[in-house]
Design an enzyme around this catalytic site. Sequence first.
Site, short mmCIF file in Angstrom:
data_model
loop_
_atom_site.label_atom_id
_atom_site.label_comp_id
_atom_site.label_asym_id
_atom_site.label_seq_id
_atom_site.Cartn_x
_atom_site.Cartn_y
_atom_site.Cartn_z
N LYS A 157 0.86 -1.19 0.00
CA LYS A 157 0.00 0.00 0.00
C LYS A 157 0.89 1.24 0.00
O LYS A 157 1.04 1.95 1.00
CB LYS A 157 -0.91 0.00 1.23
CG LYS A 157 -2.31 -0.50 0.92
CD LYS A 157 -3.24 -0.38 2.10
CE LYS A 157 -3.93 0.96 2.17
NZ LYS A 157 -4.94 1.19 1.15
N1 PMP Z 1 -7.12 -2.42 -3.46
C1 PMP Z 1 -6.50 -1.24 -3.23
C2 PMP Z 1 -5.67 -0.64 -4.30
C3 PMP Z 1 -6.67 -0.60 -2.00
O1 PMP Z 1 -6.09 0.57 -1.77
C4 PMP Z 1 -7.50 -1.19 -1.02
C5 PMP Z 1 -7.71 -0.48 0.28
N2 PMP Z 1 -6.71 -0.78 1.21
C6 PMP Z 1 -8.09 -2.42 -1.29
C7 PMP Z 1 -7.89 -3.01 -2.53
C8 PMP Z 1 -8.87 -3.13 -0.23
O2 PMP Z 1 -7.97 -3.55 0.77
P1 PMP Z 1 -8.41 -3.70 2.28
O3 PMP Z 1 -9.55 -4.65 2.30
O4 PMP Z 1 -7.21 -4.29 2.94
O5 PMP Z 1 -8.76 -2.37 2.77
#
Ligand code: PMP
Length: 316
Positions: A157
């Site tokens: 991230k």
């Molecule tokens: N894809 C991206 C590019 C994201 O930024 C996120 C948000 N974190 C997600 C998917 C979903 O991830 P999560 O369920 O861990 O929030």
Amino acid sequence: MPSTQPEFAWFNGGIVPWNEARVHVFSPVVKYGTGIFEGLRGYWNAAEGELYVFRLAEHLDRLAFGLKVMRFDPGPDRAEMERAVLEVLRANRFRGPAHIRLSVFLEGDGEMSATGPVGMACTAIHRPPTKAIAEGLAAGVVSWRRPEDSSQPMRVKANANYQNGRFAVQEARTNGYGAAILLNSRGKVAEGPGMCLFMVRDGVVITPSITNDILESITRDAVIRLLREDLGVTVEERDVDRTELYAADEAFFCGTAWEVTPITSVDRLAVGDGRVGALTSRVQARYFGIADGSIAARAAWRTPVYGASPDMRATQ
Ligand code: PMP
């Protein structure tokens, strides 16, 4: 700025007034986006007078993985990261839905290859569920592709990765859609900007596998487990073609910010009958119930914010 500005943020070791959480314009994070972050949610349980952070341990694991991949100098340890999340919520006395952002970034005056000094900030803002949670939204495949893992580590991230999502959102909005769907460099369905994608076809749930240049989403993992283990539904993790989306009976996005958001059309073609799907509603209810503790199962996914400090709870 959030609509209601919180009083406090965490910045480099402690709680500070919101406006004092600042970095210099010459820092690598400003110049090159050299930072990583986690988005987390806090769910308020009114009956218990408790705020629960959803899957805190998994978010800290992913941040630790990001720090390794980014080759940052040693920064704050896990205990301090956890303290930052809990203390920023307590300092602001959150008693409602919270969106938390934990950021680790490079300060100082280094250039592109800098590895330190490492700073950390944590903020939390009030963020209730969107109306799309109940109504669903119209999604459209955009022309921008999700970058491939051989270009940038897309399972980290990293702030810099989000420029791709920004372009996708702008194109989707320009074309009148509520959300974007990105294909990857092989032309297979990847995800949305900030959320993963699921479809249901003939009772089987299908989602792009983690080798499709997606983020290894914590909500995706939660949804897969809820479907398989709690609801007894088959989930396939594999490549998904664009036209397969058009054959879906149901579809939804998931992510920390998006929670479980139904998709009612793709490229202006109705998904199923164009209404929120039955299985989507079931997994959504299970997800929210477990996140706010109104369903007792999976307690390990909930970290109580006030439970550990009863004095704080008494002053609410
Ligand atoms: N894809 C991206 C590019 C994201 O930024 C996120 C948000 N974190 C997600 C998917 C979903 O991830 P999560 O369920 O861990 O929030």
